[in-house]
Design an enzyme around this catalytic site. Structure first.
Site, PDB file in Angstrom:
ATOM      1  N   ASP A  81       0.832  -1.205   0.000  1.00 40.14           N
ATOM      2  CA  ASP A  81       0.000   0.000   0.000  1.00 40.14           C
ATOM      3  C   ASP A  81       0.875   1.267   0.000  1.00 40.14           C
ATOM      4  OD1 ASP A  81      -2.437   1.400   0.295  1.00 40.14           O
ATOM      5  OD2 ASP A  81      -2.263   1.407   2.488  1.00 40.14           O
ATOM      6  N   THR A 208     -11.841   3.957   7.425  1.00 43.42           N
ATOM      7  CA  THR A 208     -12.241   4.074   8.840  1.00 43.42           C
ATOM      8  C   THR A 208     -13.155   5.280   9.047  1.00 43.42           C
ATOM      9  OG1 THR A 208     -10.169   3.074   9.519  1.00 43.42           O
ATOM     10  CG2 THR A 208     -11.343   4.355  11.205  1.00 43.42           C
ATOM     11  N   ASN A 227     -10.016   0.336   1.514  1.00 44.61           N
ATOM     12  CA  ASN A 227      -8.892   0.197   2.449  1.00 44.61           C
ATOM     13  C   ASN A 227      -9.324   0.522   3.880  1.00 44.61           C
ATOM     14  OD1 ASN A 227      -7.415  -0.167   0.124  1.00 44.61           O
ATOM     15  ND2 ASN A 227      -5.922   1.432   0.571  1.00 44.61           N
TER      16      ASN A 227
HETATM   17  P1  13P Z   1      -7.890   4.412   7.317  1.00 43.28           P
HETATM   18  O1  13P Z   1      -6.726   4.343   8.245  1.00 43.28           O
HETATM   19  O2  13P Z   1      -8.648   5.680   7.410  1.00 43.28           O
HETATM   20  O3  13P Z   1      -8.791   3.207   7.451  1.00 43.28           O
HETATM   21  O4  13P Z   1      -7.306   4.393   5.830  1.00 43.28           O
HETATM   22  C1  13P Z   1      -6.773   3.219   5.312  1.00 43.28           C
HETATM   23  C2  13P Z   1      -6.114   3.423   4.008  1.00 43.28           C
HETATM   24  O5  13P Z   1      -6.628   4.075   3.130  1.00 43.28           O
HETATM   25  C3  13P Z   1      -4.817   2.791   3.812  1.00 43.28           C
HETATM   26  O6  13P Z   1      -4.269   3.094   2.570  1.00 43.28           O
END
Ligand code: 13P
Length: 280
Positions: A81, A208, A227
């Site tokens: 990522d 999130t 994600n």
């Molecule tokens: P969050 O930490 O807001 O869930 O985002 C995750 C993300 O996009 C990782 O690339």
């Protein structure tokens, strides 16, 4: 089984659902996510971001993620990522990751396209998928920066697809990494324009704190990968804290079991919202 992310996202386009991409930092989180995937018969993606390698070195956690995916009964893609450097992206590919992200969202579009194509040429040698990003998702993956949200221009998505043919494209529609200060108002108008004018599987970062209704709407409006990072870490931490408060941890292995359970519960909740259950 370890699979290419391209196949998971093609199935998600066909079946009109989104696949959860869960950030992991240790073995317990990997085990928890895969336990939920197995129980719900769901495909999932395990991911780690380049900024998190300070805590979880790639040469240690990478083989663990790949081995766990290979041993899983359901399809699992292993994704790098927010790749920032060719060095680390190549290391992830060498370790067997089936997908990498090159995050050139901070670059001018021309430069982002050029660099993404370079990464695609490398990934092709491994038959791995590539995710790119245009526009700016707010915040940052490890909370170290407060990047302002800059929504994707749909015409940029069209150009990006035509010039790169990338496998997945992360877009910015008012979403941000980390916990939101107030409930985010996602720009579904922009998302719809991107969906209507491209064939690419779109990616939603900053999962999130997004409401279940918005997740569901996104999953039916071109978003095929979502994600989730902060929610995993928070749920693991809170589960452990609760167990200590209830005095139900007596020794290290109870602590380990609480971590696995936190990651499992978070993944299960999201798999059910994203509609990935029974799609393995
Ligand atoms: P969050 O930490 O807001 O869930 O985002 C995750 C993300 O996009 C990782 O690339």
């Amino acid at each position: 089984m370890l699979v290419n992310m391209r196949d998971l996202l093609a199935d998600a386009q066909e079946g009109d659902y989104a696949v959860g991409s869960f950030s992991v930092a240790n073995m317990e989180m990997v085990l928890g996510v895969l336990q939920a995937a197995k129980e719900l018969n769901a495909p999932v993606i395990l991911q780690i971001a380049e900024v998190r390698l300070k805590q979880s070195p790639l040469e240690v956690i990478g083989p663990l993620m790949v081995a766990a995916a290979e041993a899983a009964e359901t399809p699992v893609a292993v994704h790098f990522d927010h790749g920032k450097t060719i060095e680390k992206i190549t290391q992830a590919l060498d370790l067997g990751f089936t997908s990498v992200m090159f995050d050139g969202s901070h670059l001018p579009l021309d430069e982002n396209i050029k660099m993404t194509k370079q990464v695609m040429a490398i990934a092709e040698e491994y038959d791995a998928a590539v995710e790119a990003e245009i526009g700016c998702v707010g915040g940052s993956e490890d909370g170290s920066e407060d990047i302002a949200i800059n929504c994707t221009k749909p015409e940029d998505a069209v150009r990006f697809e035509a010039e790169t043919g990338v496998d997945a494209l992360a877009i910015a529609i008012g979403n941000a990494h980390g916990n939101y200060k107030s409930t985010p108002k996602l720009r579904f108008d922009i998302l719809e324009e991107c969906e209507n004018n491209t064939d690419l599987p779109l990616v939603l970062h900053g999962g999130t704190g997004i409401t279940p209704d918005d997740f569901i709407r996104c999953s039916h409006t071109g978003i095929k990968k979502i994600n989730i990072a902060t929610a995993t870490f928070d749920t693991v931490e809170n589960t452990v804290r609760q167990c200590y408060n209830e005095s139900s941890i007596n020794g290290y292995y109870d602590l380990q079991a609480a971590e696995v359970r936190g990651a499992y519960e978070n993944a299960k909740k999201h798999i059910l919202i994203f509609g990935t259950d029974n799609k393995a």
